[in-house]
Design an enzyme around this catalytic site. Structure first.
Site, PDB file in Angstrom:
ATOM      1  CB  CYS A 162       3.711   4.309   6.287  1.00  0.00           C
ATOM      2  SG  CYS A 162       4.178   3.703   4.648  1.00  0.00           S
TER       3      CYS A 162
ATOM      4  CE  LYS B 151      -0.626  -0.499   2.059  1.00  0.00           C
ATOM      5  NZ  LYS B 151      -0.120   0.651   2.821  1.00  0.00           N
TER       6      LYS B 151
ATOM      7  NE  ARG C   2       1.916   3.490  -1.834  1.00  0.00           N
ATOM      8  CZ  ARG C   2       2.396   4.739  -1.873  1.00  0.00           C
ATOM      9  NH1 ARG C   2       3.618   4.962  -2.296  1.00  0.00           N
ATOM     10  NH2 ARG C   2       1.646   5.753  -1.496  1.00  0.00           N
TER      11      ARG C   2
ATOM     12  CE  LYS D 239      -4.466  -0.161   3.076  1.00  0.00           C
ATOM     13  NZ  LYS D 239      -3.373   0.691   3.411  1.00  0.00           N
TER      14      LYS D 239
ATOM     15  CB  SER E 202      -9.792   5.555   0.512  1.00  0.00           C
ATOM     16  OG  SER E 202      -8.771   5.087  -0.345  1.00  0.00           O
TER      17      SER E 202
ATOM     18  CE1 TYR F 243     -10.371   6.506   5.857  1.00  0.00           C
ATOM     19  CE2 TYR F 243     -10.900   4.602   4.475  1.00  0.00           C
ATOM     20  CZ  TYR F 243      -9.967   5.477   5.004  1.00  0.00           C
ATOM     21  OH  TYR F 243      -8.648   5.326   4.706  1.00  0.00           O
TER      22      TYR F 243
END
Ligand code: PBG
Length: 323
Positions: free
Chosen positions: A119, A194, A218, A249, A275, A314
């Site tokens: 990206c 996404k 975005r 996602k 996240s 994570y």
């Protein structure tokens, strides 16, 4: 006579026996942030407790640990020294990710699956995932750059490129470029569905990739959270264009999309537990409002139940202790 499903819940042994979904280490992929400015060691990320940005050297060590734990793969994100309007350090031969790929492959070879997020947003001054002009993110101009980045990662030895930009037609261009240069074996894991999500906040702090000027979000390229039919369309296109695997996602808020994808397509499907999901559980646990370990394990198990073949999380390293 009373029908008693509860008989199958009587003890942990019987629950184990009849459990329909089981999480294993082999389902997990660990994200790693690698920062060019860090010369050695690692630094904790403020918005993501227990997560770090690594130097290239430290990332190699980290990958050894991850491979030893039995986790199959990592996905790499780079934070470059220099940003410009075109994100050119993303395809520099000596870029931070290129160096990391070469270093990790040299140490570990096929002991770890190396995936590189592909990206522009970490590499551009404006923080968008494509070329920005007159307040628009340009699609076709961006494709050329994405293909260059993917090729450069392939040349460095990556196993999988994972385009996360959401430009139209990117999978085709990347696939063609890889074929032309004889990288037939490099997989494409496309972020097919996404969404323009609020849950990427802590990541954008970690990767310094928040939109800085021009458009402030975005939404003109990532998907609208209200849409599910459009996800089918996006996935279909990416598979047609040559994606080997797809990602949905974020994770938890989009389990319906994951299930829909699972029921409609036969390619491997991953879920990215992002996240913001990490931050929510960590923050609530810190306040003592939920049991941290239980919440993490339930989250990952439910993502798998909804149809994920693998999960980018994570917590990958940590949950190996519990599995
Ligand atoms: C890059 C990218 C993002 C994430 C993965 N790849 C951020 C974004 O789209 O703004 C988010 C991951 C996370 O929140 O954990 N485009």
């Amino acid at each position: 006579m009373l029908i008693r499903p509860r008989r199958l819940r009587k003890s942990e042994r019987i629950r184990e026996l009849v459990r329909e979904t089981n999480l294993t280490k082999k389902d997990l992929i660990m994200p790693l942030f690698i920062e060019e400015r860090i010369e050695r060691g690692k630094r904790e990320i403020a918005s993501m407790p227990n997560q770090y940005r690594f130097s290239v050297e430290a990332a190699i060590e980290e990958c050894k640990e991850i491979a030893d734990l039995g986790i199959p793969g990592v996905i790499l994100f780079g934070i470059p020294k220099k940003k410009d309007e075109y994100g050119s350090s993303a395809y520099s031969k000596d870029g931070v990710i290129q160096r990391a790929i070469r270093g990790i492959k040299e140490e570990l070879g096929d002991e770890i699956l190396l995936i590189a997020d592909t990206c522009l947003c970490e590499y551009t001054t404006h923080g968008h995932c494509g070329i920005l002009r007159d307040n628009k993110v340009l699609n076709d101009e961006t494709l050329k750059i994405l293909a260059k980045i993917a090729l450069s990662y392939a040349e460095s030895g990556v196993d999988v490129v994972a385009p996360s930009d959401m430009m139209d037609g990117r999978i085709r261009v990347i696939r063609e470029t890889l074929e032309e240069h004889n990288y037939q074996d490099v997989c494409i894991m496309s972020y097919a569905a996404k969404y323009a999500s609020a849950f990427y906040g802590p990541f954008r702090d970690a990767a310094e990739s928040a939109p800085r000027y021009g458009l402030k979000d975005r939404k003109t390229y990532q998907m609208d959270p209200g849409n599910w039919r459009e996800a089918l369309r996006e996935i279909e296109l990416d598979i047609e264009e040559g994606a080997d695997m797809i990602l949905i996602k974020p994770g938890l808020p989009y389990l319906d999309i994951l299930r829909l994808a699972r029921d409609n397509f036969n390619v491997p499907i991953g879920s990215y537990c992002v996240s913001g999901e990490y931050a929510m559980i960590e923050a609530a646990a810190e306040r003592g409002w939920i049991n941290r370990t239980d919440a993490i394990m339930e989250t990952l198990l439910c993502i798998k139940r909804a149809g994920a073949d693998f999960i980018i999380t994570y917590w990958a390293k940590e949950v190996c202790e519990y599995l």
